[in-house]
Design an enzyme around this catalytic site. Sequence first.
Site, PDB file in Angstrom:
ATOM      1  N   ASN A 151      50.002 -29.322  28.724  1.00  0.00           N
ATOM      2  CA  ASN A 151      51.056 -29.680  28.968  1.00  0.00           C
ATOM      3  C   ASN A 151      51.805 -30.686  27.761  1.00  0.00           C
ATOM      4  O   ASN A 151      52.806 -30.989  27.973  1.00  0.00           O
ATOM      5  CB  ASN A 151      51.190 -30.790  30.194  1.00  0.00           C
ATOM      6  CG  ASN A 151      50.381 -31.904  30.080  1.00  0.00           C
ATOM      7  OD1 ASN A 151      49.223 -31.872  29.515  1.00  0.00           O
ATOM      8  ND2 ASN A 151      50.603 -32.942  30.742  1.00  0.00           N
ATOM      9  N   GLY A 226      42.205 -32.713  31.434  1.00  0.00           N
ATOM     10  CA  GLY A 226      42.619 -31.533  32.031  1.00  0.00           C
ATOM     11  C   GLY A 226      42.332 -31.976  33.492  1.00  0.00           C
ATOM     12  O   GLY A 226      42.143 -33.087  33.923  1.00  0.00           O
ATOM     13  N   GLY A 231      37.038 -30.969  34.937  1.00  0.00           N
ATOM     14  CA  GLY A 231      36.155 -32.176  34.225  1.00  0.00           C
ATOM     15  C   GLY A 231      34.887 -32.457  34.927  1.00  0.00           C
ATOM     16  O   GLY A 231      33.925 -32.626  34.071  1.00  0.00           O
ATOM     17  N   GLU A 248      39.345 -36.997  30.268  1.00  0.00           N
ATOM     18  CA  GLU A 248      40.797 -37.558  30.548  1.00  0.00           C
ATOM     19  C   GLU A 248      41.448 -36.748  31.521  1.00  0.00           C
ATOM     20  O   GLU A 248      41.732 -35.619  31.336  1.00  0.00           O
ATOM     21  CB  GLU A 248      41.775 -37.578  29.234  1.00  0.00           C
ATOM     22  CG  GLU A 248      41.357 -38.538  28.202  1.00  0.00           C
ATOM     23  CD  GLU A 248      41.747 -40.089  28.350  1.00  0.00           C
ATOM     24  OE1 GLU A 248      42.616 -40.225  29.347  1.00  0.00           O
ATOM     25  OE2 GLU A 248      41.111 -40.818  27.687  1.00  0.00           O
ATOM     26  N   CYS A 282      50.166 -35.964  33.406  1.00  0.00           N
ATOM     27  CA  CYS A 282      49.289 -36.658  34.329  1.00  0.00           C
ATOM     28  C   CYS A 282      49.471 -38.060  34.870  1.00  0.00           C
ATOM     29  O   CYS A 282      48.976 -38.488  35.709  1.00  0.00           O
ATOM     30  CB  CYS A 282      48.103 -36.893  33.287  1.00  0.00           C
ATOM     31  SG  CYS A 282      48.352 -37.659  31.859  1.00  0.00           S
TER      32      CYS A 282
HETATM   33  P1  NAD Z   1      42.420 -27.333  33.465  1.00  0.00           P
HETATM   34  O1  NAD Z   1      41.511 -28.401  33.942  1.00  0.00           O
HETATM   35  O2  NAD Z   1      42.965 -26.123  34.203  1.00  0.00           O
HETATM   36  O3  NAD Z   1      42.367 -26.834  31.751  1.00  0.00           O
HETATM   37  C1  NAD Z   1      41.941 -27.773  30.830  1.00  0.00           C
HETATM   38  C2  NAD Z   1      41.287 -27.058  29.756  1.00  0.00           C
HETATM   39  O4  NAD Z   1      39.840 -26.509  30.243  1.00  0.00           O
HETATM   40  C3  NAD Z   1      41.914 -25.669  29.235  1.00  0.00           C
HETATM   41  O5  NAD Z   1      41.660 -25.395  28.005  1.00  0.00           O
HETATM   42  C4  NAD Z   1      41.105 -24.690  30.073  1.00  0.00           C
HETATM   43  O6  NAD Z   1      41.126 -23.244  29.464  1.00  0.00           O
HETATM   44  C5  NAD Z   1      39.775 -25.227  30.039  1.00  0.00           C
HETATM   45  N1  NAD Z   1      39.087 -24.831  31.080  1.00  0.00           N
HETATM   46  C6  NAD Z   1      39.130 -24.621  32.327  1.00  0.00           C
HETATM   47  N2  NAD Z   1      38.005 -24.055  33.093  1.00  0.00           N
HETATM   48  C7  NAD Z   1      37.117 -24.598  32.316  1.00  0.00           C
HETATM   49  C8  NAD Z   1      35.477 -24.532  32.538  1.00  0.00           C
HETATM   50  N3  NAD Z   1      35.220 -24.264  33.680  1.00  0.00           N
HETATM   51  N4  NAD Z   1      34.804 -24.978  31.596  1.00  0.00           N
HETATM   52  C9  NAD Z   1      35.432 -25.218  30.345  1.00  0.00           C
HETATM   53  N5  NAD Z   1      36.605 -25.262  29.986  1.00  0.00           N
HETATM   54  C10 NAD Z   1      37.580 -24.933  30.996  1.00  0.00           C
HETATM   55  O7  NAD Z   1      43.788 -28.305  33.248  1.00  0.00           O
HETATM   56  P2  NAD Z   1      45.290 -27.729  32.799  1.00  0.00           P
HETATM   57  O8  NAD Z   1      45.813 -27.014  34.091  1.00  0.00           O
HETATM   58  O9  NAD Z   1      45.237 -27.121  31.572  1.00  0.00           O
HETATM   59  O10 NAD Z   1      46.030 -29.226  32.765  1.00  0.00           O
HETATM   60  C11 NAD Z   1      46.605 -29.828  33.859  1.00  0.00           C
HETATM   61  C12 NAD Z   1      45.765 -30.904  34.247  1.00  0.00           C
HETATM   62  O11 NAD Z   1      45.382 -31.783  33.075  1.00  0.00           O
HETATM   63  C13 NAD Z   1      46.108 -31.896  35.307  1.00  0.00           C
HETATM   64  O12 NAD Z   1      45.245 -32.261  36.152  1.00  0.00           O
HETATM   65  C14 NAD Z   1      46.662 -33.316  34.598  1.00  0.00           C
HETATM   66  O13 NAD Z   1      46.641 -34.484  35.470  1.00  0.00           O
HETATM   67  C15 NAD Z   1      45.635 -33.100  33.469  1.00  0.00           C
HETATM   68  N6  NAD Z   1      45.940 -33.964  32.222  1.00  0.00           N
HETATM   69  C16 NAD Z   1      45.257 -35.216  31.981  1.00  0.00           C
HETATM   70  C17 NAD Z   1      45.582 -35.940  30.897  1.00  0.00           C
HETATM   71  C18 NAD Z   1      45.084 -37.336  30.606  1.00  0.00           C
HETATM   72  O14 NAD Z   1      45.172 -37.904  29.595  1.00  0.00           O
HETATM   73  N7  NAD Z   1      44.347 -37.954  31.543  1.00  0.00           N
HETATM   74  C19 NAD Z   1      46.682 -35.474  30.035  1.00  0.00           C
HETATM   75  C20 NAD Z   1      47.176 -34.289  30.539  1.00  0.00           C
HETATM   76  C21 NAD Z   1      46.994 -33.751  31.393  1.00  0.00           C
END
Ligand code: NAD
Length: 481
Positions: A151, A226, A231, A248, A282
């Site tokens: 995002n 993510g 996480g 995060e 987020c």
């Molecule tokens: P996601 O968890 O689906 O993916 C994040 C990253 O992890 C991607 O690069 C993805 O390819 C990778 N990934 C997915 N599954 C994995 C696994 N099992 N092992 C290792 N890597 C893996 O998240 P998203 O849909 O890309 O992002 C949206 C989420 O991120 C929302 O929940 C949002 O709140 C959060 N977010 C948090 C912050 C923060 O600073 N706290 C900032 C931005 C987004």
Amino acid sequence: MHPISDHHFIGGELWRSASSARIEVLNPSSGLVLGEIPDGDTTDLDHAVTTAVAAGPGWADRSPRERSAVLVKLANLLRVHTEDLARLDSMDSGRTLAETRAQVSRSAEQLEYCAAVADKLEGRVVPLNSGFSASTMLEPYGVIGALTPWNAPLLQITQKTSHAIAAGNTDVVKPSPLACFSTLHYGMLAQEAGLPVGVLSIVMGGAKTGQTLVQDERIAKVTFTGSVKTGRQIAGVCGARGASVALELGGKCPLLIFADCDLEAAAVDAARASFGTTGQSCVSAARVLVEAPVYDEFLQLLKSETEKYIGGDPLHEETVMGPMISSAARNHVVNLLEDAISVGAQVAGGEWPIDPQKEGGFFMNPVLLADVPQKARIKHEEIFGPVTCIERFDDEEAGVRSANTGFFGLAAGAYTMNASRVRRLQRNLRAGNVWINCYKMLDPALPFGGDKASGIGRECGIDGILNFVKPKSLVEAIRTN
Ligand code: NAD
């Protein structure tokens, strides 16, 4: 600047994957293919990590000021390429140009902040018994594995790498396959800025690539941004192999509106907090909690602000809200809405059901929900879309209690003119970031991170850099010859 298809960035250059597996990246405004990325495999990852291991000692030995100079040059290059990078992120992630331009600027500031802090990572002299001289030094971890969400593609990679690289680590980054093209440009600009080969590698791919990266024993620390679900999986892998991890994660952020605030100004900000970035932040305000005496008046104000958020092409200057990132993301929000309405929630503003005319891209206009029953899933789950739930509370204690429910604790906001209440809210709201009479005020100098299930560790500020060094204790017995 065009999307660079079909490459990783490894060993200081664009690197064609050994594997033939590819992932199509869609433009969320049209639903059409924007480009293709490799689905990084073990050979790609091994090459990236091996290069990062080899580059580690040389980079850690550089003086902090030399490292800073590279980061400052990179910041300048980002500024020079602002327009190109912003357009690329808008096409890829669907964020409006105003947002992506601001993110390029913020990315440059982030690099400058870390550059300014690199030579202030000082150890301490520790008083022990008189026969000993004791001190600490801060040393980098080594190779950092960084996983980023879709995002805010450029800002996310900048935030992850600026701290780690300033502190003398090397970095292997795996961005989200949903939006990632600007990260390859970031890699090439870092090279142009003088970053030594191997200090930064970017491996494209999906979840499997991410899983393989975090399992690599040579990755000393994983930093992940993510969803909570991913996480927790990553934290499990890191825990099992004894690697450090920083997370995060997601949020479900409450915004409290007290009767004593400027309601009109608060409504403008509440709409931006809820629907800016199409609600895909987020820290989006997913709940707006209003003090009972002004509930009806505020609902009307927020309703009319909601109508100003209409989805459109993010590359058009006048667009205030882009599309959602994917049809799956939109379906998730639609399912949450259908569930909430089926158990009694009322649509109090915005557009519902979504306009079928908007097919082609993943558009969805905002929805304001009221009277949402406790059993509705939307009450507890992260929405990550342009929907907010308005609720009423009777007094400060009840408002804070309601704001603190649930397992997320990323951010919370409040609008009030009562100075004593401000102090109480700052102390009592359980969130890593509390904003009063403003919302989403972020800065490279301010630590950012989550309380409760929303994260472990902090990014930005001194605390952000300290995440990427560990103290080593040094003791010398003083001998008399
Ligand atoms: P996601 O968890 O689906 O993916 C994040 C990253 O992890 C991607 O690069 C993805 O390819 C990778 N990934 C997915 N599954 C994995 C696994 N099992 N092992 C290792 N890597 C893996 O998240 P998203 O849909 O890309 O992002 C949206 C989420 O991120 C929302 O929940 C949002 O709140 C959060 N977010 C948090 C912050 C923060 O600073 N706290 C900032 C931005 C987004």
